[in-house]
Design a protein around this motif. Sequence first.
Motif, PDB file in Angstrom:
ATOM      1  N   VAL A 112      51.649  61.333  43.027  1.00 38.21           N
ATOM      2  CA  VAL A 112      51.579  60.431  44.166  1.00 38.21           C
ATOM      3  C   VAL A 112      50.133  60.084  44.511  1.00 38.21           C
ATOM      4  O   VAL A 112      49.785  58.915  44.653  1.00 38.21           O
ATOM      5  N   ALA A 113      49.275  61.074  44.613  1.00 34.14           N
ATOM      6  CA  ALA A 113      47.887  60.818  45.001  1.00 34.14           C
ATOM      7  C   ALA A 113      47.192  59.926  43.973  1.00 34.14           C
ATOM      8  O   ALA A 113      46.519  58.961  44.333  1.00 34.14           O
ATOM      9  N   GLU A 114      47.366  60.252  42.700  1.00 37.18           N
ATOM     10  CA  GLU A 114      46.743  59.445  41.654  1.00 37.18           C
ATOM     11  C   GLU A 114      47.337  58.040  41.617  1.00 37.18           C
ATOM     12  O   GLU A 114      46.623  57.056  41.434  1.00 37.18           O
ATOM     13  N   THR A 115      48.630  57.941  41.818  1.00 38.39           N
ATOM     14  CA  THR A 115      49.296  56.642  41.830  1.00 38.39           C
ATOM     15  C   THR A 115      48.776  55.783  42.965  1.00 38.39           C
ATOM     16  O   THR A 115      48.463  54.611  42.779  1.00 38.39           O
ATOM     17  N   VAL A 116      48.678  56.361  44.146  1.00 42.18           N
ATOM     18  CA  VAL A 116      48.190  55.613  45.302  1.00 42.18           C
ATOM     19  C   VAL A 116      46.745  55.195  45.062  1.00 42.18           C
ATOM     20  O   VAL A 116      46.358  54.061  45.337  1.00 42.18           O
ATOM     21  N   SER A 117      45.950  56.089  44.525  1.00 38.07           N
ATOM     22  CA  SER A 117      44.552  55.781  44.247  1.00 38.07           C
ATOM     23  C   SER A 117      44.441  54.625  43.258  1.00 38.07           C
ATOM     24  O   SER A 117      43.663  53.697  43.468  1.00 38.07           O
ATOM     25  N   ARG A 118      45.200  54.670  42.182  1.00 37.17           N
ATOM     26  CA  ARG A 118      45.181  53.578  41.199  1.00 37.17           C
ATOM     27  C   ARG A 118      45.640  52.276  41.830  1.00 37.17           C
ATOM     28  O   ARG A 118      45.070  51.224  41.575  1.00 37.17           O
ATOM     29  N   SER A 119      46.679  52.352  42.630  1.00 30.58           N
ATOM     30  CA  SER A 119      47.192  51.158  43.294  1.00 30.58           C
ATOM     31  C   SER A 119      46.128  50.552  44.205  1.00 30.58           C
ATOM     32  O   SER A 119      45.922  49.341  44.223  1.00 30.58           O
ATOM     33  N   GLN A 120      45.431  51.407  44.932  1.00 24.62           N
ATOM     34  CA  GLN A 120      44.372  50.917  45.822  1.00 24.62           C
ATOM     35  C   GLN A 120      43.212  50.351  45.008  1.00 24.62           C
ATOM     36  O   GLN A 120      42.631  49.327  45.389  1.00 24.62           O
ATOM     37  N   ASP A 121      42.880  50.996  43.882  1.00 29.09           N
ATOM     38  CA  ASP A 121      41.817  50.486  43.019  1.00 29.09           C
ATOM     39  C   ASP A 121      42.186  49.103  42.468  1.00 29.09           C
ATOM     40  O   ASP A 121      41.352  48.195  42.430  1.00 29.09           O
ATOM     41  N   LEU A 122      43.424  48.950  42.035  1.00 27.94           N
ATOM     42  CA  LEU A 122      43.865  47.653  41.523  1.00 27.94           C
ATOM     43  C   LEU A 122      43.864  46.601  42.624  1.00 27.94           C
ATOM     44  O   LEU A 122      43.512  45.447  42.386  1.00 27.94           O
ATOM     45  N   ALA A 123      44.246  46.995  43.820  1.00 30.08           N
ATOM     46  CA  ALA A 123      44.257  46.045  44.940  1.00 30.08           C
ATOM     47  C   ALA A 123      42.839  45.568  45.247  1.00 30.08           C
ATOM     48  O   ALA A 123      42.625  44.368  45.468  1.00 30.08           O
ATOM     49  N   ILE A 124      41.871  46.470  45.238  1.00 33.58           N
ATOM     50  CA  ILE A 124      40.489  46.069  45.528  1.00 33.58           C
ATOM     51  C   ILE A 124      39.937  45.236  44.379  1.00 33.58           C
ATOM     52  O   ILE A 124      39.198  44.276  44.601  1.00 33.58           O
ATOM     53  N   LEU A 125      40.327  45.541  43.136  1.00 34.57           N
ATOM     54  CA  LEU A 125      39.907  44.722  42.000  1.00 34.57           C
ATOM     55  C   LEU A 125      40.514  43.322  42.108  1.00 34.57           C
ATOM     56  O   LEU A 125      39.831  42.321  41.855  1.00 34.57           O
ATOM     57  N   ALA A 126      41.770  43.253  42.506  1.00 30.36           N
ATOM     58  CA  ALA A 126      42.411  41.944  42.694  1.00 30.36           C
ATOM     59  C   ALA A 126      41.676  41.149  43.776  1.00 30.36           C
ATOM     60  O   ALA A 126      41.467  39.936  43.632  1.00 30.36           O
ATOM     61  N   GLU A 127      41.280  41.822  44.858  1.00 25.36           N
ATOM     62  CA  GLU A 127      40.510  41.151  45.909  1.00 25.36           C
ATOM     63  C   GLU A 127      39.190  40.639  45.353  1.00 25.36           C
ATOM     64  O   GLU A 127      38.755  39.533  45.693  1.00 25.36           O
ATOM     65  N   ALA A 128      38.526  41.458  44.530  1.00 26.91           N
ATOM     66  CA  ALA A 128      37.245  41.053  43.942  1.00 26.91           C
ATOM     67  C   ALA A 128      37.430  39.799  43.095  1.00 26.91           C
ATOM     68  O   ALA A 128      36.654  38.843  43.207  1.00 26.91           O
ATOM     69  N   ILE A 129      38.453  39.785  42.268  1.00 26.48           N
ATOM     70  CA  ILE A 129      38.715  38.627  41.406  1.00 26.48           C
ATOM     71  C   ILE A 129      39.067  37.405  42.244  1.00 26.48           C
ATOM     72  O   ILE A 129      38.584  36.304  41.993  1.00 26.48           O
ATOM     73  N   GLU A 130      39.894  37.592  43.252  1.00 23.59           N
ATOM     74  CA  GLU A 130      40.299  36.465  44.107  1.00 23.59           C
ATOM     75  C   GLU A 130      39.147  35.913  44.937  1.00 23.59           C
ATOM     76  O   GLU A 130      39.192  34.778  45.371  1.00 23.59           O
ATOM     77  N   SER A 131      38.091  36.710  45.140  1.00 29.88           N
ATOM     78  CA  SER A 131      36.942  36.239  45.921  1.00 29.88           C
ATOM     79  C   SER A 131      36.013  35.335  45.108  1.00 29.88           C
ATOM     80  O   SER A 131      35.118  34.712  45.673  1.00 29.88           O
ATOM     81  N   LEU A 132      36.227  35.282  43.801  1.00 32.35           N
ATOM     82  CA  LEU A 132      35.377  34.454  42.941  1.00 32.35           C
ATOM     83  C   LEU A 132      35.651  32.968  43.165  1.00 32.35           C
ATOM     84  O   LEU A 132      36.761  32.594  43.544  1.00 32.35           O
ATOM     85  N   PRO A 133      34.662  32.116  42.877  1.00 29.52           N
ATOM     86  CA  PRO A 133      34.906  30.667  42.915  1.00 29.52           C
ATOM     87  C   PRO A 133      36.029  30.321  41.928  1.00 29.52           C
ATOM     88  O   PRO A 133      36.202  31.004  40.913  1.00 29.52           O
ATOM     89  N   PRO A 134      36.798  29.268  42.202  1.00 29.89           N
ATOM     90  CA  PRO A 134      37.987  28.955  41.380  1.00 29.89           C
ATOM     91  C   PRO A 134      37.740  28.901  39.871  1.00 29.89           C
ATOM     92  O   PRO A 134      38.474  29.509  39.107  1.00 29.89           O
ATOM     93  N   ARG A 135      36.712  28.184  39.423  1.00 33.41           N
ATOM     94  CA  ARG A 135      36.478  28.065  37.974  1.00 33.41           C
ATOM     95  C   ARG A 135      36.108  29.418  37.375  1.00 33.41           C
ATOM     96  O   ARG A 135      36.603  29.815  36.337  1.00 33.41           O
ATOM     97  N   CYS A 136      35.247  30.141  38.055  1.00 34.91           N
ATOM     98  CA  CYS A 136      34.819  31.459  37.585  1.00 34.91           C
ATOM     99  C   CYS A 136      36.022  32.405  37.502  1.00 34.91           C
ATOM    100  O   CYS A 136      36.197  33.118  36.519  1.00 34.91           O
ATOM    101  N   ARG A 137      36.863  32.395  38.531  1.00 34.38           N
ATOM    102  CA  ARG A 137      38.065  33.233  38.556  1.00 34.38           C
ATOM    103  C   ARG A 137      38.986  32.881  37.392  1.00 34.38           C
ATOM    104  O   ARG A 137      39.501  33.757  36.698  1.00 34.38           O
ATOM    105  N   GLN A 138      39.177  31.586  37.167  1.00 39.00           N
ATOM    106  CA  GLN A 138      40.066  31.133  36.098  1.00 39.00           C
ATOM    107  C   GLN A 138      39.546  31.599  34.730  1.00 39.00           C
ATOM    108  O   GLN A 138      40.302  32.141  33.921  1.00 39.00           O
ATOM    109  N   VAL A 139      38.269  31.416  34.491  1.00 37.05           N
ATOM    110  CA  VAL A 139      37.671  31.812  33.216  1.00 37.05           C
ATOM    111  C   VAL A 139      37.745  33.330  33.041  1.00 37.05           C
ATOM    112  O   VAL A 139      38.121  33.821  31.974  1.00 37.05           O
ATOM    113  N   LEU A 140      37.407  34.071  34.083  1.00 39.23           N
ATOM    114  CA  LEU A 140      37.422  35.529  33.991  1.00 39.23           C
ATOM    115  C   LEU A 140      38.832  36.058  33.705  1.00 39.23           C
ATOM    116  O   LEU A 140      39.017  36.946  32.871  1.00 39.23           O
ATOM    117  N   LYS A 141      39.839  35.509  34.374  1.00 36.72           N
ATOM    118  CA  LYS A 141      41.221  35.948  34.123  1.00 36.72           C
ATOM    119  C   LYS A 141      41.644  35.640  32.688  1.00 36.72           C
ATOM    120  O   LYS A 141      42.274  36.473  32.023  1.00 36.72           O
TER     121      LYS A 141
END
Length: 188
Positions: free
Chosen positions: A105-134
């Motif tokens: 549970v602890a590791e799962t929650v931690s990974r989930s939170q890490d992925l959520a913050i990574l998703a936020e980081a990617i979504e914060s990019l300018p549209p073209r940069c985000r598209q290319v990076l994905k």
Amino acid sequence: CRAVPPQDSETARWFAEEVQPHENLLRAYLRRKFPALEDVDDVVQESYLKVVRARIEGKLHSARGFLFTAARNTALDVFRRRRTNPQTDLVEDAQLRVLEEGPGVAETVSRSQDLAILAEAIESLPPRCRQVLKLRKIYGLSHREIATQLGISERTVNVQVGLGVRRCADFLQARGYAVPVRPTREDA
């Protein structure tokens, strides 16, 4: 719509201290991950109910982790009932796999939170940069394939990938995540 705390005083205190402080973040998460979700209040209330039940049954290890997982599952159920596909991206699918296959549970929650913050980081990019990076990092396309698909030069793809990686690293560092330092050209 505010949560109605449980009637027993110990559970009410626990709820006020451990669950309710996450309400704004939970609502923002639901709006971001499920923009077509019309019943955010209902999903939040249903999630609160599931958290309290899990605590009463002694099955709760992390209120925050359980709350966000319950909310995500409840939102997905709403879309299933409507026979409409929720608007999720590859990162959300990865979160589902982590939560289903994770070791603890602890590791799962931690990974989930890490992925959520990574998703936020990617979504914060300018549209073209985000598209290319994905396209490069998530879908694994080559620079040439990305350039052809988007009608831009390979050099532009290279610049956008580098910019996206650096901005994501800065985003993560600003939130306390340790990011490995790569040598610069001057260091090599």
